[in-house]
Design an enzyme around this catalytic site. Structure first.
Site, PDB file in Angstrom:
ATOM      1  N   ARG A  66      -7.200  29.287 -19.108  1.00 43.68           N
ATOM      2  CA  ARG A  66      -8.427  29.745 -18.044  1.00 43.68           C
ATOM      3  C   ARG A  66      -9.315  28.785 -18.201  1.00 43.68           C
ATOM      4  O   ARG A  66      -9.540  28.081 -19.073  1.00 43.68           O
ATOM      5  CB  ARG A  66      -8.816  30.794 -18.813  1.00 43.68           C
ATOM      6  CG  ARG A  66      -7.950  32.185 -18.763  1.00 43.68           C
ATOM      7  CD  ARG A  66      -8.645  33.520 -19.311  1.00 43.68           C
ATOM      8  NE  ARG A  66      -7.545  34.853 -19.572  1.00 43.68           N
ATOM      9  CZ  ARG A  66      -8.140  36.099 -20.468  1.00 43.68           C
ATOM     10  NH1 ARG A  66      -9.583  35.689 -20.264  1.00 43.68           N
ATOM     11  NH2 ARG A  66      -7.073  36.466 -20.189  1.00 43.68           N
ATOM     12  N   ASP A  68     -13.728  27.438 -16.636  1.00 42.63           N
ATOM     13  CA  ASP A  68     -14.690  27.770 -16.221  1.00 42.63           C
ATOM     14  C   ASP A  68     -15.003  28.143 -14.750  1.00 42.63           C
ATOM     15  O   ASP A  68     -14.711  27.208 -14.193  1.00 42.63           O
ATOM     16  CB  ASP A  68     -15.390  27.680 -17.404  1.00 42.63           C
ATOM     17  CG  ASP A  68     -15.645  28.221 -19.203  1.00 42.63           C
ATOM     18  OD1 ASP A  68     -15.023  28.996 -19.164  1.00 42.63           O
ATOM     19  OD2 ASP A  68     -15.708  27.815 -19.778  1.00 42.63           O
ATOM     20  N   TYR A 127      -6.187  18.311 -21.690  1.00 43.63           N
ATOM     21  CA  TYR A 127      -7.473  18.553 -20.644  1.00 43.63           C
ATOM     22  C   TYR A 127      -7.828  17.220 -20.693  1.00 43.63           C
ATOM     23  O   TYR A 127      -7.680  16.588 -21.763  1.00 43.63           O
ATOM     24  CB  TYR A 127      -8.292  18.937 -21.246  1.00 43.63           C
ATOM     25  CG  TYR A 127      -8.559  20.085 -21.260  1.00 43.63           C
ATOM     26  CD1 TYR A 127      -8.462  21.326 -20.048  1.00 43.63           C
ATOM     27  CD2 TYR A 127      -7.274  21.503 -21.749  1.00 43.63           C
ATOM     28  CE1 TYR A 127      -8.695  22.532 -20.106  1.00 43.63           C
ATOM     29  CE2 TYR A 127      -7.139  22.464 -22.111  1.00 43.63           C
ATOM     30  CZ  TYR A 127      -7.774  23.729 -20.695  1.00 43.63           C
ATOM     31  OH  TYR A 127      -7.836  24.493 -20.344  1.00 43.63           O
ATOM     32  N   ARG A 214     -15.736  21.098 -24.038  1.00 39.71           N
ATOM     33  CA  ARG A 214     -16.832  20.819 -23.135  1.00 39.71           C
ATOM     34  C   ARG A 214     -18.096  19.826 -24.209  1.00 39.71           C
ATOM     35  O   ARG A 214     -18.657  19.491 -24.231  1.00 39.71           O
ATOM     36  CB  ARG A 214     -17.366  20.897 -22.624  1.00 39.71           C
ATOM     37  CG  ARG A 214     -16.880  21.333 -21.267  1.00 39.71           C
ATOM     38  CD  ARG A 214     -17.511  22.548 -20.518  1.00 39.71           C
ATOM     39  NE  ARG A 214     -18.261  22.831 -19.923  1.00 39.71           N
ATOM     40  CZ  ARG A 214     -18.895  24.270 -19.630  1.00 39.71           C
ATOM     41  NH1 ARG A 214     -18.357  25.253 -18.841  1.00 39.71           N
ATOM     42  NH2 ARG A 214     -20.712  23.887 -18.967  1.00 39.71           N
TER      43      ARG A 214
END
Length: 261
Positions: A66, A68, A127, A214
């Site tokens: 998922r 954001d 990522y 993040r």
């Protein structure tokens, strides 16, 4: 009796085909992956609509990671079931046709076993966070990278990153509204590479907490700015509170690159 056999047949011989697709998208103007009650602008809803438009079937799509609002994907994995079997190039091309002109596309399509699940079958997620370390404004990379004007010390960022590799309680590195029951995660690898103004942070793990990548990025940038000693990462981990870590890096520098199965 006729209704009995019809019902028996439908339950016993009702087959579906599971499709696995790889999806790329620019998340800049979307509300994120997940379907939302008060928004029609999620990647999930848009994909489901495109699939319905070509197949005339109501579907629910499931993703491997998922993302954001504002986060991008180069290799998002999605699965869904259809009652009718289609040629794979038709699935890919038809969905893409109904996605136009939105910046979402299906890169490939294949069939998968019924046991395959885009989220729960995943073994590792990869990522990438992109930083552009320069003072001049961004043009081509606007909304696609985080601009940090102050010169960053990548060596210190790499030293700090080493303390995060392995199994830890990452309570300090997750959003306050994170719904995960267990804050313990294992990071397999963090690699920070610099090429002129470009600094890329690659992070791999089986799974992540909400905003974990993040917040890690924001904390590493604090080390690169010489505001935080790399050794302080150990103290941040031990404190197990969000306020101990650095800022949450903006979403638009983050990319879901690949998911391994």
């Amino acid at each position: 009796m006729k209704d009995f056999y019809a019902n028996f047949y439908s339950k016993t011989f009702c087959f579906t085909v599971r499709y696995k697709i790889i999806v790329e998208y620019d998340g800049s103007n979307f509300s994120g992956w997940q379907r939302q009650k008060h928004s029609l602008n999620s990647i999930q809803q848009i994909l489901e609509g495109a699939i319905k438009n070509f197949s005339n079937e109501e579907v629910t799509v499931y993703c491997g990671g998922r993302t954001d609002a504002g986060v991008h994907a180069l290799g998002q994995v999605v699965h869904f079931d259809l009652k009718k079997e289609h040629k794979l190039y038709v699935v890919r091309n038809a969905i893409n046709y109904h996605l136009r002109p939105l910046p979402i596309c299906v890169l490939s399509a294949e069939t998968a076993d019924d046991e395959f699940h885009a989220r729960f079958s995943a073994k590792k997620r990869h990522y990438l966070y992109r930083i552009i370390n320069r003072y001049a404004p961004l043009t081509l990379d606007h909304n696609r990278a985080w601009q940090v004007c102050q010169k960053l010390d990548v060596n210190k960022m790499n030293k700090a990153a080493k303390y995060l590799i392995g199994k830890h309680d990452f309570s300090s590195f997750r959003a306050k509204d994170c719904q995960a029951k267990n804050p313990i995660k294992t990071i397999d690898n963090i690699e920070i590479l610099q090429d002129n103004y470009n600094i890329n942070i690659a992070i791999s793990a089986r799974s992540f907490l909400h905003n974990q990548v993040r917040i890690i990025t924001g904390t590493l940038v604090e080390c690169g700015r010489n505001r935080l000693l790399p050794e302080k990462i150990l103290s941040i981990l031990k404190q197990c509170k969000r306020s101990a870590a650095g800022i949450t890096a903006p979403p638009y520098g983050l990319y879901l690159i690949r998911i391994d199965y």
